[in-house]
Write a protein that holds these residues in place. Structure first.
Motif, PDB file in Angstrom:
ATOM      1  N   ARG A   6       2.545   1.619  -3.481  1.00 56.22           N
ATOM      2  CA  ARG A   6       1.557   2.082  -4.471  1.00 56.22           C
ATOM      3  C   ARG A   6       1.234   3.559  -4.286  1.00 56.22           C
ATOM      4  NH1 ARG A   6      -2.524  -3.137  -4.371  1.00 56.22           N
ATOM      5  NH2 ARG A   6      -1.324  -4.388  -5.858  1.00 56.22           N
ATOM      6  N   ALA A   7       1.127   4.006  -3.040  1.00 52.56           N
ATOM      7  CA  ALA A   7       0.758   5.396  -2.757  1.00 52.56           C
ATOM      8  C   ALA A   7       1.904   6.371  -3.011  1.00 52.56           C
ATOM      9  CB  ALA A   7       0.293   5.523  -1.308  1.00 52.56           C
ATOM     10  N   THR A   8       3.140   5.920  -2.837  1.00 49.70           N
ATOM     11  CA  THR A   8       4.273   6.847  -2.900  1.00 49.70           C
ATOM     12  C   THR A   8       5.208   6.622  -4.074  1.00 49.70           C
ATOM     13  OG1 THR A   8       5.707   5.441  -1.553  1.00 49.70           O
ATOM     14  CG2 THR A   8       4.286   7.032  -0.367  1.00 49.70           C
ATOM     15  N   TRP A  56       5.598   7.838   6.307  1.00 48.28           N
ATOM     16  CA  TRP A  56       4.343   7.813   5.551  1.00 48.28           C
ATOM     17  C   TRP A  56       3.153   7.524   6.449  1.00 48.28           C
ATOM     18  CZ3 TRP A  56       1.249   3.467   3.897  1.00 48.28           C
ATOM     19  CH2 TRP A  56       0.270   3.802   2.942  1.00 48.28           C
ATOM     20  N   ASP A 109       0.838  -1.208   0.000  1.00 49.22           N
ATOM     21  CA  ASP A 109       0.000   0.000   0.000  1.00 49.22           C
ATOM     22  C   ASP A 109       0.872   1.257   0.000  1.00 49.22           C
ATOM     23  OD1 ASP A 109      -2.237  -1.622   0.052  1.00 49.22           O
ATOM     24  OD2 ASP A 109      -2.641  -1.297   2.197  1.00 49.22           O
TER      25      ASP A 109
END
Length: 176
Positions: free
Chosen positions: A48-50, A136, A45
């Motif tokens: 994918r987000a960063t 994060w 996750d």
């Protein structure tokens, strides 16, 4: 997360690796720590987000390692290779081997995957990767002293984090 009250304990060991010595008293303040390691799902996750790329996924720059052997200048990581004979514990290369293509997505190298391992701890992440993940999610990494305090679960003056016996009841308690 769980809040630990902090306290004073004996940190380190005089009987194992030289970098763990000498045993010394350490006091840690109260702190919060996750109950479980970061999972493959959680780390995926984050990636994918960063768009984060881990240290193991980046080939070393030859300019940074002018004496390095060219066959070692590949993206990869160390893989535990249990020897079937006694080894010199001063040389990690006796039980760890660099393998190109190993990273958190491919824990055993090309052809392997984490499919079906979403709830398993993420592996092959460097300190920089762990620190980026912690930022994060709005957390901090524990210090070495905090981690050892938590791992001991309140035990002090024991040889191992789980007690005095290396393999209680024949059960291996660590990756040795």
């Amino acid at each position: 997360m769980i809040r630990l009250p902090g306290g004073t304990f004996r940190m380190g060991s005089d009987r194992h690796y030289p970098e763990e010595a000498p045993v010394h008293r350490v006091t840690v303040d109260a702190f919060w720590i996750d109950r479980t390691p970061v999972t493959n799902r959680q780390f995926r996750d984050f990636v994918r987000a960063t768009g984060h790329v881990t240290v193991a996924e980046i080939a070393p720059d030859p300019k940074d390692y002018p004496a390095a052997l060219p066959h070692l200048l590949h993206a990869g990581s160390l893989v535990f290779r249990p020897p079937d004979y006694p080894v010199d514990l001063r040389h990690f290369s006796q039980w760890w081997a660099f393998k190109a293509g190993v990273n958190w997505r491919r824990p055993y190298g090309p052809g392997s995957s984490i499919k079906g391992l979403d709830d398993h701890p993420v592996v092959h992440v460097a300190y920089a990767d762990a620190a980026a993940y912690a930022r994060w999610v709005g957390k901090d990494l524990p210090t070495e002293a905090e981690w050892e305090f938590a791992a001991r679960g309140g035990l002090d003056r024991t040889e191992f984090a789980w007690g005095e016996e290396f393999a209680p009841g024949g059960r291996q308690m660590a990756n040795t």
